[in-house]
Enzyme design. Structure first.
Site, PDB file in Angstrom:
ATOM      1  N   ASN A  93       0.777  -1.284  -0.131  1.00  0.00           N
ATOM      2  CA  ASN A  93      -0.017   0.045  -0.103  1.00  0.00           C
ATOM      3  C   ASN A  93       0.858   1.193   0.026  1.00  0.00           C
ATOM      4  OD1 ASN A  93      -2.278   1.359   0.030  1.00  0.00           O
ATOM      5  ND2 ASN A  93      -2.895   0.941   2.010  1.00  0.00           N
ATOM      6  N   HIS A 113     -14.656  -4.980  10.733  1.00  0.00           N
ATOM      7  CA  HIS A 113     -14.374  -3.982  11.265  1.00  0.00           C
ATOM      8  C   HIS A 113     -15.504  -2.952  11.450  1.00  0.00           C
ATOM      9  CE1 HIS A 113      -9.859  -3.303   9.864  1.00  0.00           C
ATOM     10  NE2 HIS A 113     -10.158  -4.565  10.151  1.00  0.00           N
ATOM     11  N   ARG A 140     -13.785  -5.832  15.403  1.00  0.00           N
ATOM     12  CA  ARG A 140     -12.734  -5.052  15.784  1.00  0.00           C
ATOM     13  C   ARG A 140     -13.481  -3.847  15.916  1.00  0.00           C
ATOM     14  NH1 ARG A 140      -7.817  -2.201  12.514  1.00  0.00           N
ATOM     15  NH2 ARG A 140      -9.426  -0.783  12.043  1.00  0.00           N
ATOM     16  N   TYR A 175      -7.240   6.785  14.763  1.00  0.00           N
ATOM     17  CA  TYR A 175      -6.753   5.537  13.608  1.00  0.00           C
ATOM     18  C   TYR A 175      -8.270   4.968  13.488  1.00  0.00           C
ATOM     19  CZ  TYR A 175      -6.107   1.219  11.676  1.00  0.00           C
ATOM     20  OH  TYR A 175      -6.097   0.098  10.903  1.00  0.00           O
ATOM     21  N   ASP A 223      -7.330  -2.252  17.687  1.00  0.00           N
ATOM     22  CA  ASP A 223      -6.090  -1.945  16.899  1.00  0.00           C
ATOM     23  C   ASP A 223      -5.552  -0.656  17.535  1.00  0.00           C
ATOM     24  OD1 ASP A 223      -4.021  -1.565  15.437  1.00  0.00           O
ATOM     25  OD2 ASP A 223      -4.723  -2.049  13.591  1.00  0.00           O
ATOM     26  N   HIS A 273      -2.703   0.812  16.756  1.00  0.00           N
ATOM     27  CA  HIS A 273      -1.838   1.059  15.473  1.00  0.00           C
ATOM     28  C   HIS A 273      -0.617   1.624  15.730  1.00  0.00           C
ATOM     29  CE1 HIS A 273      -1.936   1.850  11.090  1.00  0.00           C
ATOM     30  NE2 HIS A 273      -2.707   0.923  10.988  1.00  0.00           N
ATOM     31  N   GLU A 322      -4.207  -5.090  19.385  1.00  0.00           N
ATOM     32  CA  GLU A 322      -3.231  -5.166  18.196  1.00  0.00           C
ATOM     33  C   GLU A 322      -2.138  -4.116  18.204  1.00  0.00           C
ATOM     34  OE1 GLU A 322      -5.577  -5.754  14.657  1.00  0.00           O
ATOM     35  OE2 GLU A 322      -3.750  -4.703  13.450  1.00  0.00           O
ATOM     36  N   GLU A 332       1.552  -7.220  11.454  1.00  0.00           N
ATOM     37  CA  GLU A 332       1.054  -6.895  10.099  1.00  0.00           C
ATOM     38  C   GLU A 332       2.211  -6.093   9.118  1.00  0.00           C
ATOM     39  OE1 GLU A 332      -2.343  -4.550  10.971  1.00  0.00           O
ATOM     40  OE2 GLU A 332      -1.231  -2.713  10.295  1.00  0.00           O
ATOM     41  N   ARG A 391       0.621 -11.785  13.418  1.00  0.00           N
ATOM     42  CA  ARG A 391      -0.330 -11.304  12.297  1.00  0.00           C
ATOM     43  C   ARG A 391       0.389 -11.126  11.043  1.00  0.00           C
ATOM     44  NH1 ARG A 391      -4.512  -8.837  11.962  1.00  0.00           N
ATOM     45  NH2 ARG A 391      -3.848  -6.782  11.445  1.00  0.00           N
ATOM     46  N   HIS A 413      -3.330 -10.540   9.144  1.00  0.00           N
ATOM     47  CA  HIS A 413      -3.658  -9.178   8.205  1.00  0.00           C
ATOM     48  C   HIS A 413      -4.660  -9.500   7.362  1.00  0.00           C
ATOM     49  CE1 HIS A 413      -1.983  -5.009   6.595  1.00  0.00           C
ATOM     50  NE2 HIS A 413      -3.461  -4.732   7.184  1.00  0.00           N
ATOM     51  N   ASP A 439      -6.115  -3.385   1.417  1.00  0.00           N
ATOM     52  CA  ASP A 439      -5.290  -3.254   0.589  1.00  0.00           C
ATOM     53  C   ASP A 439      -4.397  -4.619   0.200  1.00  0.00           C
ATOM     54  OD1 ASP A 439      -4.808  -2.187   3.583  1.00  0.00           O
ATOM     55  OD2 ASP A 439      -2.794  -2.629   2.913  1.00  0.00           O
ATOM     56  N   GLU A 488      -8.327 -11.754   9.712  1.00  0.00           N
ATOM     57  CA  GLU A 488      -9.010 -10.522   9.459  1.00  0.00           C
ATOM     58  C   GLU A 488      -9.644 -10.427   8.091  1.00  0.00           C
ATOM     59  OE1 GLU A 488      -6.278  -7.122   8.986  1.00  0.00           O
ATOM     60  OE2 GLU A 488      -7.979  -5.477   9.526  1.00  0.00           O
ATOM     61  N   TRP A 545       2.208   6.458  12.197  1.00  0.00           N
ATOM     62  CA  TRP A 545       0.558   6.293  11.736  1.00  0.00           C
ATOM     63  C   TRP A 545       0.323   4.841  12.295  1.00  0.00           C
ATOM     64  CZ3 TRP A 545      -1.875   3.566   8.057  1.00  0.00           C
ATOM     65  CH2 TRP A 545      -3.393   3.713   8.048  1.00  0.00           C
TER      66      TRP A 545
HETATM   67  O1  KDG Z   1      -2.376  -0.551   4.681  1.00  0.00           O
HETATM   68  C1  KDG Z   1      -2.341  -0.244   5.985  1.00  0.00           C
HETATM   69  C2  KDG Z   1      -3.494  -1.003   6.475  1.00  0.00           C
HETATM   70  O2  KDG Z   1      -3.571  -2.302   6.053  1.00  0.00           O
HETATM   71  C3  KDG Z   1      -3.416  -0.971   7.907  1.00  0.00           C
HETATM   72  O3  KDG Z   1      -3.468   0.334   8.566  1.00  0.00           O
HETATM   73  C4  KDG Z   1      -4.553  -1.770   8.481  1.00  0.00           C
HETATM   74  O4  KDG Z   1      -3.959  -1.840  10.614  1.00  0.00           O
HETATM   75  C5  KDG Z   1      -4.645  -2.423   9.930  1.00  0.00           C
HETATM   76  C6  KDG Z   1      -5.341  -3.378  10.149  1.00  0.00           C
HETATM   77  O5  KDG Z   1      -5.528  -3.958  11.382  1.00  0.00           O
HETATM   78  O6  KDG Z   1      -6.244  -3.677   9.278  1.00  0.00           O
HETATM   79 MG    MG Z   2      -3.505  -3.370  12.290  1.00  0.00          MG
END
Ligand code: KDG
Ligand code: MG
Length: 402
Positions: A37, A122, A147, A159, A210, A212, A236, A262, A283, A312, A316, A339, A402
């Protein structure tokens, strides 16, 4: 049978995807997802310019040897671009072998270990009330694990809060957006969100969250402790995991189950986390961690340490990756959960697939190979459009993960 060549197909049916199509002397082809991605063309070029010329005339059944040749045969090893390209080749080779032998790939991986693949969806909301509605919606769709992400009061861009309900998509056209983050507000808010979720939905539903990569180990320990009573399925990516020993600190403070991986691209990224039992779920995914071949090795190393898989599966990762993940998930003994973010109808039309969702589970289907194809004519109608994931800064302007 010999590999005769291959093509790298870049398309954008709703979002960008890179797909490798490997061709053979017997007319059988195999597909592999090569999507990274926001860095799609780097992988496309690596495949096209450096990997494909190495594959011509090789035996497509020699999957392990080709994997090692692409990994050890390149002096510059690992990294997301290299490992995504190796994953695409590996996935396409498993597809070819399954098609050639007339059997689904999971039969080449030891056969089914279960009847279906438990998935999580999600749910997210721009307010707590809307997050509750989204959870209810996912329950009605049949999900048994969800999630939950929610906008945080006082944080301009938390996020995981989508524009729509089913098709959350963080990558955006043009240059990267800058988001603003506050850990203080988030830590105050997250326990409140999960208290409300358990009050409304009880304890039967599996709930995931998550973070993140945004906390420090001690912040994650504090949060995990506060979330223990709400019985999360997992928390996560509480902390960026470059420093794997940092997870010891989290473990010393909380029993909340931890899921990480991930962004990992090989077993070396998670060896310490697994062997010290610092995580509960790994993951890593087919497309970014070297394909089915390498993912099975990671799972095998995780098994004696009580670490389960939880690959994961964001949008994407293309349907080619999802199909490969399902063959892996259904066969590997220490599977935990998968997921499953739904792809848009445009994406599904370009990648017709045999896998189906029912009652909270995905099923890979019984087609030979992976059971996924690409409609190249349709793909051509969706040319690549540059897009980036967002970046992140704290309220004082400091760059943050991020
Ligand atoms: O490309 C980034 C995403 O795949 C990511 O931000 C998604 O954290 C993510 C998740 O747990 O699906
Ligand atoms: Mg994630």
């Amino acid at each position: 049978m010999k590999i005769t060549g291959g093509r790298v197909i870049v398309c954008s049916p709703g979002r960008n995807f890179v797909t490798l199509k490997l061709e053979t002397s017997e007319g059988i082809h195999g597909l592999g997802d090569a999507t990274l991605n926001g860095r799609e063309l780097a992988v496309a070029s690596y495949l096209q310019d450096h990997v494909l010329p190495l594959l011509v005339d090789r035996d497509p059944f020699a999957i392990e040897d080709i994997w090692q040749y692409l990994y050890k045969g390149a002096y510059w090893r690992r990294g997301p671009v290299t490992m995504t390209a190796i994953a695409a080749v590996d996935t396409a080779l498993w597809d070819i072998k399954g098609k050639s032998l007339g059997t689904p790939v999971y039969n080449l991986l030891g056969g089914r270990s279960r009847t279906g693949v438990l998935v999580y969806g999600h749910a997210n909301g721009d307010s707590v009330d809307n997050a509750m509605r989204a959870v209810e919606h996912y329950r009605e769709l049949g999900y048994r694990a969800i999630r939950v992400q929610c906008a945080v009061p006082g944080v301009p861009s938390a996020y995981g809060v989508g524009k729509g309900d089913l098709y959350y998509e963080p990558a955006a056209r043009g240059l990267p957006q800058e988001q603003i983050w506050s850990t203080d507000e988030y830590l105050r808010f997250a326990p409140v969100l999960f208290e409300r979720l358990r009050t409304e939905f009880g304890f039967d539903l599996r709930l995931l969250h998550d973070a993140h990569h945004r906390l420090t180990p001690i912040e994650a320990g504090w949060l995990g402790k506060r979330l223990e009573d709400y019985r999360l399925f997992w928390l996560e990516d509480p902390v960026p995991a470059e420093l794997q020993e940092g997870y010891r600190l989290i473990r010393q403070h909380t029993t909340v189950p931890i899921a990480v991986g991930e962004v990992f691209d090989s077993v070396y990224d998670c060896l310490q986390l697994i062997t010290e039992q610092l995580i509960d779920y790994i993951r890593t995914t087919v497309v970014h961690a070297g394909g089915i071949t390498h993912l099975r090795k990671i799972a095998a190393i995780a098994e004696p340490y009580h670490v389960l898989t939880g690959s994961h599966g964001a949008t994407d990762l293309s349907p080619v990756c999802m199909a490969a993940a399902l063959h892996f998930d259904i066969s590997v003994h220490n599977f935990g959960i998968q997921e499953y973010m739904r792809h848009t109808p445009e994406t599904d039309a370009v990648f017709p697939h045999a896998y189906t969702f029912s009652d909270g589970y995905l099923h890979p289907g019984d087609e030979p190979g992976l059971g996924v194809e690409i409609d190249e004519e349709l793909a051509e109608r969706y040319p690549y459009r540059p897009a980036y994931l967002p970046t992140n800064r704290r309220v004082d302007g400091t760059v943050h993960s991020w």
